[in-house]
Design a protein around this motif. Structure first.
Motif, PDB file in Angstrom:
ATOM      1  N   UNK A 516     -21.910  52.883 -31.339  1.00  0.00           N
ATOM      2  CA  UNK A 516     -21.635  52.243 -32.629  1.00  0.00           C
ATOM      3  C   UNK A 516     -22.941  51.884 -33.356  1.00  0.00           C
ATOM      4  N   UNK A 517     -22.825  51.566 -34.609  1.00  0.00           N
ATOM      5  CA  UNK A 517     -23.985  51.285 -35.460  1.00  0.00           C
ATOM      6  C   UNK A 517     -25.117  52.303 -35.300  1.00  0.00           C
ATOM      7  N   UNK A 518     -24.831  53.612 -35.430  1.00  0.00           N
ATOM      8  CA  UNK A 518     -25.935  54.597 -35.280  1.00  0.00           C
ATOM      9  C   UNK A 518     -26.911  54.471 -36.449  1.00  0.00           C
ATOM     10  N   UNK A 519     -28.166  54.798 -36.154  1.00  0.00           N
ATOM     11  CA  UNK A 519     -29.169  54.706 -37.213  1.00  0.00           C
ATOM     12  C   UNK A 519     -29.954  56.005 -37.308  1.00  0.00           C
ATOM     13  N   UNK A 520     -30.478  56.261 -38.479  1.00  0.00           N
ATOM     14  CA  UNK A 520     -31.289  57.454 -38.703  1.00  0.00           C
ATOM     15  C   UNK A 520     -32.609  56.993 -39.294  1.00  0.00           C
ATOM     16  N   UNK A 521     -33.679  57.666 -38.882  1.00  0.00           N
ATOM     17  CA  UNK A 521     -34.990  57.231 -39.369  1.00  0.00           C
ATOM     18  C   UNK A 521     -35.110  57.464 -40.867  1.00  0.00           C
ATOM     19  N   UNK A 522     -35.617  56.458 -41.515  1.00  0.00           N
ATOM     20  CA  UNK A 522     -35.788  56.510 -42.958  1.00  0.00           C
ATOM     21  C   UNK A 522     -37.169  57.080 -43.240  1.00  0.00           C
ATOM     22  N   UNK A 523     -37.251  58.153 -43.968  1.00  0.00           N
ATOM     23  CA  UNK A 523     -38.567  58.666 -44.352  1.00  0.00           C
ATOM     24  C   UNK A 523     -38.691  58.572 -45.856  1.00  0.00           C
ATOM     25  N   UNK A 524     -39.926  58.472 -46.312  1.00  0.00           N
ATOM     26  CA  UNK A 524     -40.131  58.361 -47.758  1.00  0.00           C
ATOM     27  C   UNK A 524     -39.876  56.959 -48.225  1.00  0.00           C
ATOM     28  N   UNK A 525     -38.646  56.686 -48.628  1.00  0.00           N
ATOM     29  CA  UNK A 525     -38.366  55.365 -49.186  1.00  0.00           C
ATOM     30  C   UNK A 525     -37.906  54.371 -48.139  1.00  0.00           C
ATOM     31  N   UNK A 526     -38.193  53.140 -48.402  1.00  0.00           N
ATOM     32  CA  UNK A 526     -37.708  52.051 -47.560  1.00  0.00           C
ATOM     33  C   UNK A 526     -36.204  51.908 -47.761  1.00  0.00           C
ATOM     34  N   UNK A 527     -35.482  51.482 -46.740  1.00  0.00           N
ATOM     35  CA  UNK A 527     -34.038  51.290 -46.926  1.00  0.00           C
ATOM     36  C   UNK A 527     -33.790  50.248 -48.015  1.00  0.00           C
ATOM     37  N   UNK A 528     -32.664  50.424 -48.711  1.00  0.00           N
ATOM     38  CA  UNK A 528     -32.404  49.513 -49.829  1.00  0.00           C
ATOM     39  C   UNK A 528     -31.816  48.196 -49.340  1.00  0.00           C
ATOM     40  N   UNK A 529     -30.942  48.299 -48.359  1.00  0.00           N
ATOM     41  CA  UNK A 529     -30.280  47.087 -47.903  1.00  0.00           C
ATOM     42  C   UNK A 529     -30.347  47.045 -46.390  1.00  0.00           C
ATOM     43  N   UNK A 530     -30.664  45.890 -45.853  1.00  0.00           N
ATOM     44  CA  UNK A 530     -30.677  45.763 -44.399  1.00  0.00           C
ATOM     45  C   UNK A 530     -29.250  45.960 -43.889  1.00  0.00           C
ATOM     46  N   UNK A 531     -29.036  46.898 -42.980  1.00  0.00           N
ATOM     47  CA  UNK A 531     -27.669  47.088 -42.499  1.00  0.00           C
ATOM     48  C   UNK A 531     -27.219  45.921 -41.614  1.00  0.00           C
ATOM     49  N   UNK A 532     -25.897  45.753 -41.547  1.00  0.00           N
ATOM     50  CA  UNK A 532     -25.306  44.718 -40.688  1.00  0.00           C
ATOM     51  C   UNK A 532     -25.492  45.147 -39.237  1.00  0.00           C
ATOM     52  N   UNK A 533     -26.113  44.295 -38.455  1.00  0.00           N
ATOM     53  CA  UNK A 533     -26.297  44.649 -37.048  1.00  0.00           C
ATOM     54  C   UNK A 533     -25.867  43.516 -36.133  1.00  0.00           C
ATOM     55  N   UNK A 534     -25.758  42.307 -36.696  1.00  0.00           N
ATOM     56  CA  UNK A 534     -25.537  41.151 -35.833  1.00  0.00           C
ATOM     57  C   UNK A 534     -24.187  41.168 -35.158  1.00  0.00           C
ATOM     58  N   UNK A 535     -23.165  41.628 -35.881  1.00  0.00           N
ATOM     59  CA  UNK A 535     -21.819  41.613 -35.302  1.00  0.00           C
ATOM     60  C   UNK A 535     -21.789  42.417 -34.008  1.00  0.00           C
ATOM     61  N   UNK A 536     -22.354  43.634 -34.060  1.00  0.00           N
ATOM     62  CA  UNK A 536     -22.336  44.479 -32.873  1.00  0.00           C
ATOM     63  C   UNK A 536     -23.085  43.815 -31.725  1.00  0.00           C
ATOM     64  N   UNK A 537     -24.193  43.176 -32.041  1.00  0.00           N
ATOM     65  CA  UNK A 537     -24.956  42.536 -30.979  1.00  0.00           C
ATOM     66  C   UNK A 537     -24.257  41.289 -30.454  1.00  0.00           C
TER      67      UNK A 537
END
Ligand SMILES: [Zn+2]
Ligand SMILES: [Zn+2]
Ligand SMILES: [Zn+2]
Ligand SMILES: [Zn+2]
Ligand SMILES: [Zn+2]
Ligand SMILES: [Zn+2]
Ligand SMILES: [Zn+2]
Length: 1732
Positions: A516-537
């Protein structure tokens, strides 16, 4: 209207009281249809008793209900007068051995860490104190309310289930006896009847939903009276509700607060009473007003009779609860009634009905019936089980109701799960019979429906409502934990079956989390919004313990384990079925090995941190490895189905992700990823995350060719190219110009090497290595303590806790660490035992990077201290378990050797930046590990085994063509002398040495030859080595010296600031030694020292030169020079008060001339002793003021000092000050005449003075008195400072606006001098220190300046005012006709009187030309006051004659004092108690007068500067005699009276004839007696839980019976206060303040010391804006405080620390302490202290 209603109510009450309970009961006994009869009765009477007006009248209602409604029921039940019936029942009862006490909020509870089955098993205080557990390791907590004492529950305790009180019953009652046998049959029948009817009535009415009729009851009178009922919710705030109510029902704010408070507490409250329309109108206003943002407040218009019946319904439930308390038989009957199924089948019993209606009931109703359930169903062993089944069957529905409900869990029936599921037998029964484990997990899954396409949980774009639900659903995990908490001792087939079914459900849950909550490396631009991660943790974190517990269950049964393993494997394969799909496989090859794998890049594709299925499998694999099967028949295990590449793939990706994040490749993915990585390694999660990923890799390597593993690993790290292609490395370092990429790759290589170290080295879990559980915990502790010594709580935090909140630390800590006790501050620390340092592994996998470098530094430092070399070689490791044994071969695999060789080659070539020292360090560590491994193999060699581990051979071999690279060994030898690798030299040397040892071992066992020629190299290098070593040591020594020098000067700077006291004491030692020289000068040597009077010892004047701390200039203290001043702090004080309840008089009218002996409020002056020029200080203060004003405009923040009130910080020590005292030469010298011939005696002197006073009065009547201007010798600057300080004393002491003309100014100055001397005398006496020579320098300086100042102050005040004061003061002892109405001698503090008289006397004396010396006056005044004090003491002495054995001496003193006493009796008209023992009187007198004499000695010492005789500078006998001699008094004090008998007899007569004295002697009033005892802080109990208990019994004094949320104890007077809460705020000087602040104004004139009991924290308050927290004087066994009571270790009083707090108080240093704390911690300034 109101009056009418009142009258009507009273009339009804009267008629009601005429009912006879007995008659009604008789009627009922004869009734055919009892229910009808009872219902009729209730229908008629209930509305007459309850709900007669807008406000409930609980007392009246209760009284009537008992009389009219409950009385008959009790008569019916007992069949006789219940006053006899109930006691009989109680006597016949064989009570159960369960305690079952239901806890109040804040009540202390205890759990035994040794014997409790789980941490939810708790005892009440009483049971705990009577149990064996008080001698065990226990934990103490405060209850949140609800829950009950488990004493007597054999399932809750491994040992000692009963306390002394509950044990008594066990011997008599056989376990399963039916309690009904103790009841007469007819009573059983009656109990059934009445219980069934009343219980049903209560349940029906509480669950009733219709508005205009009643269940089974006729509405007798259908009046138009309604209530507008407001219900509680958790959405609206207090303020919103209060505001709305004021609008809707037109009430005052106070009423609204009252409504809101009740709604919050009880869950509902009627806010309006009247006809329907009237109520409905209020309802719509409320709904309209609260529906804007959220759902509206719940309001209902209810008919008054429904509300009335509901009120009585609740009353009935409470009544049932108390009735069953009389008899276990009755309890069983009630349980039976409650669980009996009704006509509607399933769920129709009364208990079911209530449970299922729970979420619709209001808070108050829930509380009442939950309590009834706890005291009935849960106290009866048989019915507890039946209830548990009902609860489990309804589980799903109850939980769903709870999800929808918005009340906290503690108010929900769902919360009872803790009481049921934690009982091991019940839990087991519910699992096997009701399939509870599966039910819980399925219910949980049902409530988490948000999934992605693969069916995994999805938390992104979560709505607030979903988030709320997610929080609630987490409580189900807790239920699962309870069910699993006690592990089965034996397994039935049914249990196996149901557990595995639950396990299946659990795997389904984990499957939804895998990936769950898979992530992909961001290249070039910084992500626009911090994804929700706390619930999963959060989910992972909450499940961590459950996952561990499920593994523990599996470990208990081999069959279950193997089944579970298979199931888990299947699910894992399902999860990753598609992982080889898609692209063509690729082939990797290196060093003649090749392997097929997939093309996958972590840096380009999706990756997830959540892999719970893989990790569970890893855990089960380790458990399998522990089983016997694994040793004997590994082929029986389902291992053949495993595909190692598949197993390692995902954990490896996750670890590579961490490495890449560390290498900075994921910077554009923001903080959420950094946080996830943090938690992945954190102690709360790592056990089921990071740790298990390592295990999975270990599992993989042990089952595959290590070369293959390494190639796959290189490929996943994206480093394959670098190591597989010859020369790629070179290109990589030279061609590539992108420095970042090289840096990145370097980090990745370091990380990969670290990972290999972990895979090989982490074998301390049982099952992986051949170790036991304690080895694992020991190793954790060793590594934590390698960083630095730690306190117990720090260690606990660093170690993982199990489901019982245990770390297992206590069992091993003694083996690895020594405990060091704390001092007066700080805490106890554990230090690593030196012999454990050899187990230190620099690459311990639980170190964070920061910890690793700290540990490295600490360990190297330690080695240097021990003069060892600083290499930190890998420690020797335990062998692997068979299943993992092949894993070590990774170290000697070809690919590994290739990687190591390549990196060493880079280091040898030393070109550019393509390698790093950390890389090399890790390679060296790996080499070391391999050598250790080989060495151990050789050492443990047994005959039949062949050593297959031949690392030494392999590294001696040079590389093959085409490279022809040198051997690893050869490269190491080269590197050993490389100048750029100085730091690693020790390690390389260690490796070479170990290599040689192994060579020798091999030779001795003659297994294989090793390459020669090493010897020479070794020798040569050792010479080099020595040289280098010497140089290095010299360098280190130089650096250390420099560092020490720097530290020294830094320390000195700090020292003065932080250890003022100490610093000054040392100064003082110097001081006394120098002044000793003066004293030994011939002038006064050997002479008797006399402090005052004509005989006063002459002291040679010596120049006093001081230095200004601001301009550093020196100056002599002289009358006519510029003023020098001391920073000083004046405060009002009640420290010496004997009457804290005294009402402070209006400051504007108060006359402070006479101090009352209760010393209820004094003025204290303190100083830090730092000296400045007056003008330097002025400039400094102006600058501070200007700066502060600018700052306040800009930032609007408080500071720790209040400039507007004249406060500032001492520029040197930052001590809080509010004025300055001028430094003066001894003032008496200026006015004293040295002609002593023909001085008058006391009688003559009094006569002269009286005449002079008369003359003065005449003079004053004629012309206005002049100022003392003409005779003032002081410089302008000094005069100015005299006025400044005088005014400040006046302002602070009286709390008035400054006015230098006020005639009370000089009085306040004398008072402050007297009071300060008295406080210091008390401190010295309490500490048993001698009077002189032991004061810290700052106090000595302060007293000198203060006394001299007070003596000189008259020169700047109005002469006539001072003269007037003197006349009045003297008149209190020598009456004249002018001054009437003065306090009697019982109401005067004689020391204050003395000081004022002596210091105002010069104002008279300066106009007198009779030739009488000032000294003579002092002496006579002193004698006069002393005699008055003696009379005062004798009058108030409470001597008990037969109290003590008296010695039969008749000394001169005793005879004299007896004569005096007889004279007093005579003067008082025999009202004085007859005492015939002179011995007692003399003893009493001496003790009573001592403090006065000691104070006087201090006073005259500072006034006249006569050194104290050496005898009173030490403690010893005859202190009294020495004091008398110093003070020019006869040893036999009563001689004073005899010498001056002619005048004294008159005076005594006048004193005794005072009306007040008479009233006192007649017992009509109170008076202070002597000696006054020193004030202390209150006594605190040794055991902190006593205080918790005391606080839990304390309820808010303002809101009737409510528990206080922050009970706070005043340590000065012992009052308990309800702090930090609206209810107890009061108004003080126009501001709302909390209970503590308000209390300080009465108890401590603004200063307070409190203990916040729930927080276990000391609170200092000063004024409204200043405060700080201070460590409590309670410590646990590990020498730590527990602020906030979070850890729950038993706490005991530390007397030394409490003494320290007391001393701060006695020394008036609380305000200073607050100032320092606030300066050090700015956040303290922002706290609203006045609201506490
Ligand atoms: Zn108890
Ligand atoms: Zn007990
Ligand atoms: Zn115990
Ligand atoms: Zn200066
Ligand atoms: Zn200072
Ligand atoms: Zn209160
Ligand atoms: Zn108090």
């Amino acid at each position: 209207m109101a009056a009418d209603l009142e009258a009507e109510v009273q009339a009804i009450d009267k008629s009601l009281l005429e009912c006879s309970a007995e008659e009604i009961a008789v009627k009922w006994l004869q009734a055919n249809d009892l229910q009808k009869e009872v219902y009729q009765h209730l229908a008629y009477y209930v509305p007459k008793i309850y709900c007669r007006g807008p406000n409930p009248a609980p007392q009246r209602e209760d009284m009537l209900a008992q009389h009219v409604l409950l009385g008959p029921m009790e008569w019916y039940l007992c069949g006789e007068d219940p006053a006899f019936g109930f006691p009989k029942l109680e006597q016949a009862n064989k009570p159960s051995h369960l305690c079952g006490r239901v806890f109040k909020v804040g009540e202390p509870t205890y759990s035994c860490r040794d014997c409790a089955v789980d941490p939810t098993c708790v005892l009440c205080m009483e049971c705990f104190l009577g149990s064996i557990h008080r001698e065990h390791r226990y934990r103490m907590t405060t209850s949140g309310g609800g829950g009950f004492c488990d004493c007597g529950d054999t399932e809750a305790w491994k040992e000692g289930p009963y306390c002394q009180k509950h044990e008594l019953n066990t011997s008599e009652t056989p376990e399963e006896e039916d309690p009904l046998v103790h009841l007469p049959e007819d009573m059983v029948a009656r109990a059934y009847n009445i219980f069934a009817i009343t219980f049903k009535y209560a349940v029906d009415i509480l669950t009733w939903e219709k508005e205009n009729e009643l269940p089974g009851l006729e509405m007798i009178e259908k009046s138009d009276t309604y209530y507008c009922m407001l219900f509680n919710d958790e959405v609206h705030t207090y303020e919103q509700v209060i505001y709305t109510l004021q609008k809707a029902v037109n009430c005052t704010q106070k009423e609204a607060i009252g409504f809101a408070t009740t709604v919050d507490r009880d869950g509902r409250r009627s806010v309006r009473y009247g006809d329907f329309q009237y109520c409905d109108q209020a309802k719509s206003v409320i709904v309209r007003n609260t529906s804007r943002q959220t759902k509206p407040l719940k309001v209902q218009v209810m008919h008054s009779s429904i509300v009335a019946h509901q009120s009585f319904g609740l009353k009935l439930l409470t009544w049932l609860g108390s009735v069953i308390g009389y008899s276990d038989g009755l309890r069983r009957i009630l349980c039976q009634v409650g669980l009996q199924e009704g006509p509607d089948g399933e769920n129709s019993s009364l208990v079911d009905k209530l449970m299922l209606y729970d979420s619709k009931l209001w808070k108050g109703a829930r509380n009442v019936y939950h309590q009834l359930f706890m005291s009935s169903l849960l106290m009866d062993l048989k019915y507890k089980k039946l209830f548990a089944i009902r609860f489990a069957r309804n589980y799903e529905r109850l939980q769903s109701d709870f999800m929808k409900d918005d009340h906290d869990r503690e108010f929900s029936i769902a919360d009872l799960s803790i009481q049921i599921f934690t009982v091991p037998s019940l839990a087991r029964m519910l699992i096997t019979e009701e399939n509870l484990m599966t039910t819980i997990i399925k219910t949980f899954m049902d409530h988490l429906r948000h999934r992605d396409i693969q069916g995994r949980f999805q938390f992104e774009r979560y709505t607030a409502l979903q988030a709320f639900k997610f929080r609630r659903v987490q409580s189900l995990i807790l239920d699962l934990k309870y069910v699993l908490i006690s592990k089965p001792t034996e397994w039935s087939d049914e249990l196996r079956h149901k557990f595995l079914e639950g396990f299946d459900a659990f795997l389904e849950l984990l499957k939804c989390m895998q990936g769950m909550d898979p992530i992909t490396r961001q290249v070039g631009q910084h992500i626009e919004m911090e994804p929700e991660w706390e619930a999963a943790f959060t989910l992972q974190m909450k499940l961590t313990l459950v996952i561990s517990m499920i593994q523990d269950w599996c470990a208990l049964d081999e069959k279950v384990l193997i089944e579970a393993y298979k199931k888990c494997l299947t699910v894992l394969m399902q999860c990753h079925s598609g992982f080889t799909d898609g692209e063509q496989p690729i082939v990797l090859s290196m060093c003649g090995h090749s392997v097929e794998t997939i093309r996958y890049c972590v840096s380009q594709e999706k990756v997830s941190i959540h892999l719970p299925v893989s990790r569970l499998l890893a855990g089960l694999h380790v458990l399998l490895s522990k089983t016997e099967v694994a040793y004997k028949f590994p082929e029986l295990l389902p291992l053949s189905e495993l595909s190692p590449p598949m197993l390692i793939e995902h954990p490896l990706r996750c670890l590579v992700l961490c490495a890449q994040v560390h290498a900075g490749m994921w910077r554009r993915n923001g903080f959420s990823l950094v946080n996830q990585i943090y938690y992945y390694h954190n102690v709360k999660c790592r056990r089921e995350m990071f740790d298990k990923d390592i295990v999975m890799l270990q599992t993989g390597v042990s089952m595959m060719d290590p070369n293959h593993f390494l190639m796959i690993m290189l490929s996943r790290f994206e480093l394959y190219q670098i190591f597989s292609t010859p020369d790629y490395g070179k290109r990589f370092s030279t061609e590539n110009t992108n420095k970042d990429v090289v840096q990145q790759n370097n980090t990745l290589i370091e990380e990969m090497l670290y990972l290999i170290i972990m895979i090989v080295g982490e074998r301390f879990s049982p099952g992986i290595g051949q170790v036991n559980a304690t080895d694992e915990i020991k190793r954790e502790i060793i590594h934590q303590l390698s960083i630095r010594p730690m306190a117990h709580s720090e260690l606990v935090k660093a170690l993982p806790e199990d489901e019982n909140r245990e770390t297992g630390m206590e069992s091993v800590i003694e083996e690895v660490a020594c405990f060091k006790k704390p001092g007066l501050t700080g805490r106890g620390l554990y230090e690593l035992k030196p012999e454990c340092a050899r187990n230190f592994n620099l690459y311990f996998y639980h170190f964070s990077r920061a910890e690793q470098s700290k540990a490295e530094e600490a360990q190297r430092k330690l080695k240097r201290q021990n003069r060892e070399d600083t290499a930190l070689p890998p420690p020797a490791l335990p062998p692997f378990c068979p299943l993992f044994a092949s894993l070590v071969n990774i170290l000697q695999s070809d690919v590994m050797l290739c990687i190591m060789g390549t990196i060493l080659q880079w280091a040898v070539e030393h070109n550019g930046y393509a390698w790093s020292e950390s890389m090399l360090q890790r390679v060296l560590h790996l080499l070391g590990m391999a050598l250790q491994e080989e060495k151990q193999h050789l050492e443990n060699l047994s005959e039949e085994n062949v050593v297959t581990f031949t690392f030494t051979q392999k590294i001696s071999r040079p590389g093959e063509a085409p490279n022809n690279s040198p051997s690893i060994l050869a490269m190491l030898e080269t590197l050993q002398n490389a100048p750029h690798l100085e730091v690693h030299k020790d390690m390389i040397r260690w490796i070479l040495k170990t290599f040689n040892t192994i060579k020798k071992l091999r030779e001795s066992s003659s297994t294989s030859p090793v390459a020669e020629t090493e010897g020479n190299i070794m020798e040569e290098s050792s010479r080099d080595k020595d040289k280098a070593e010497r140089k290095r040591k010299a360098e280190i020594a130089r650096l250390r010296r420099e560092k020490i020098m720097a530290q020294m000067s830094e320390m000195q700077r700090h020292f003065i600031n932080e250890n003022k006291e100490l610093f000054q004491q040392t100064l003082e030692e110097l001081d006394t030694s120098t002044s000793g020289v003066h004293e030994n000068s011939p002038v006064i040597s050997d002479a008797k020292l006399t402090a005052l009077g004509p005989e006063q010892t002459r002291v040679a004047e010596h120049r006093q030169v001081v230095m200004c701390i601001l301009c550093q200039e020196e100056q002599e203290v002289k009358v006519d020079s510029r003023a020098m001043v001391l920073a000083a702090f004046i405060q009002r004080s009640t420290v010496l008060s004997k009457n804290r309840n005294k009402i402070t008089p209006d400051p504007d009218k108060y006359d402070p001339l006479f101090m009352h002996p209760d010393l209820s409020c004094g003025t204290h002056t303190g100083s830090c002793g730092h000296i400045m020029h007056a003008h330097c200080w002025q400039r400094y203060f102006d600058a501070v003021q200007a700066k502060e004003q600018r700052r306040q405009q800009r930032l609007r923040v408080h500071t720790s000092y209040d400039v507007e009130n004249g406060e500032f910080l001492c520029p040197l020590c930052e001590c809080l000050s509010n004025t300055v005292i001028p430094l003066l030469p001894p003032p008496r010298v200026l006015f004293n005449r040295l002609d002593f011939s023909g001085q008058p005696n006391l009688t003559q002197w009094i006569k002269t003075i009286s005449q002079q006073i008369k003359a003065l009065y005449l003079l004053r009547d004629e012309d206005c008195a002049s100022k003392s201007e003409e005779m003032n010798p002081y410089s302008e600057s000094i005069k100015e400072m005299l006025t400044t300080f005088g005014t400040a004393t006046y302002k602070v002491g009286l709390k008035v606006h400054p006015n230098e003309e006020d005639p009370r100014v000089p009085i306040m100055c004398w008072g402050s001098c007297a009071y300060t001397i008295q406080t210091i005398e008390r401190i010295l006496a309490d500490e048993d220190k001698p009077l002189f020579g032991h004061l810290p320098c700052r106090q000595d300086d302060c007293l000198t300046s203060l006394t001299r100042f007070a003596a000189a102050h008259w020169t700047v005040s109005s002469l006539s005012a001072v003269q007037g004061h003197f006349c009045t003061l003297l008149a209190s002892l020598v009456p004249n006709e002018k001054n009437g109405n003065l306090p009697c001698i019982l109401d005067i503090d004689m020391f204050h009187l003395l000081v004022s008289l002596v210091l105002s006397f010069p104002a008279i004396h300066c106009q007198d030309f009779s030739g009488v010396s000032l000294g003579t006056g002092d002496l006579h005044l002193f004698h006069l006051v002393t005699m008055a004090h003696i009379v005062q003491i004798l009058l108030t002495s409470s001597t008990e004659e037969n109290g003590m054995d008296q010695e039969n001496t008749n000394s001169e003193e005793e005879v004299a004092v007896l004569t005096l006493y007889k004279f007093l009796c005579q003067c008082t008209g025999s009202a004085l108690k007859e005492i015939s023992s002179g011995w007692h009187l003399w003893r009493n007198l001496k003790a009573g007068i001592m403090p006065f004499l000691r104070c006087s000695a201090l006073f005259f010492h500072y006034l006249n500067g006569v050194p104290a005789p050496s005898e009173i500078q030490v403690n010893g006998t005859n202190q009294f005699e020495h004091l008398c001699s110093y003070l020019s008094l006869p040893n036999n004090l009563t001689c004073l009276f005899q010498e001056n008998s002619d005048i004294l007899n008159t005076l005594i007569e006048s004193w005794c004839s005072n009306n007040e004295v008479k009233r006192y002697l007649e017992g009509k009033r109170h008076a202070i007696s002597y000696a006054r005892e020193s004030n202390k802080l209150i006594d605190l109990p040794d055991d902190y839980s006593c205080l918790i208990n005391q606080a839990s019994n304390f309820s808010c004094p303002k809101s009737g019976g409510d528990k206080s949320r922050a009970p706070t104890l005043c340590l000065v007077c012992g009052t308990m206060l309800c702090s930090q809460s609206y209810c107890c705020q009061t108004e003080l000087e126009g501001e709302d303040v909390g209970a503590c602040t308000a209390h300080t104004y009465t108890c401590g004139s603004g200063v307070g010391i409190f203990l916040r009991v729930r927080e276990c924290q000391v609170l200092f308050l000063a004024g409204k804006t200043k405060g700080c927290f201070y460590p409590p004087p309670y410590l646990d066994d590990y020498g730590e405080t527990d602020q906030g009571l979070r850890r729950g270790n038993p706490l005991h009083l530390c007397k030394e620390r409490f003494k320290k707090i007391q001393k701060l108080w006695q020394q008036h240093s609380i305000t200073e302490e607050i100032g320092h704390a606030q300066e050090a911690n700015q956040t303290l300034v922002g706290i609203d202290w006045q609201h506490l």
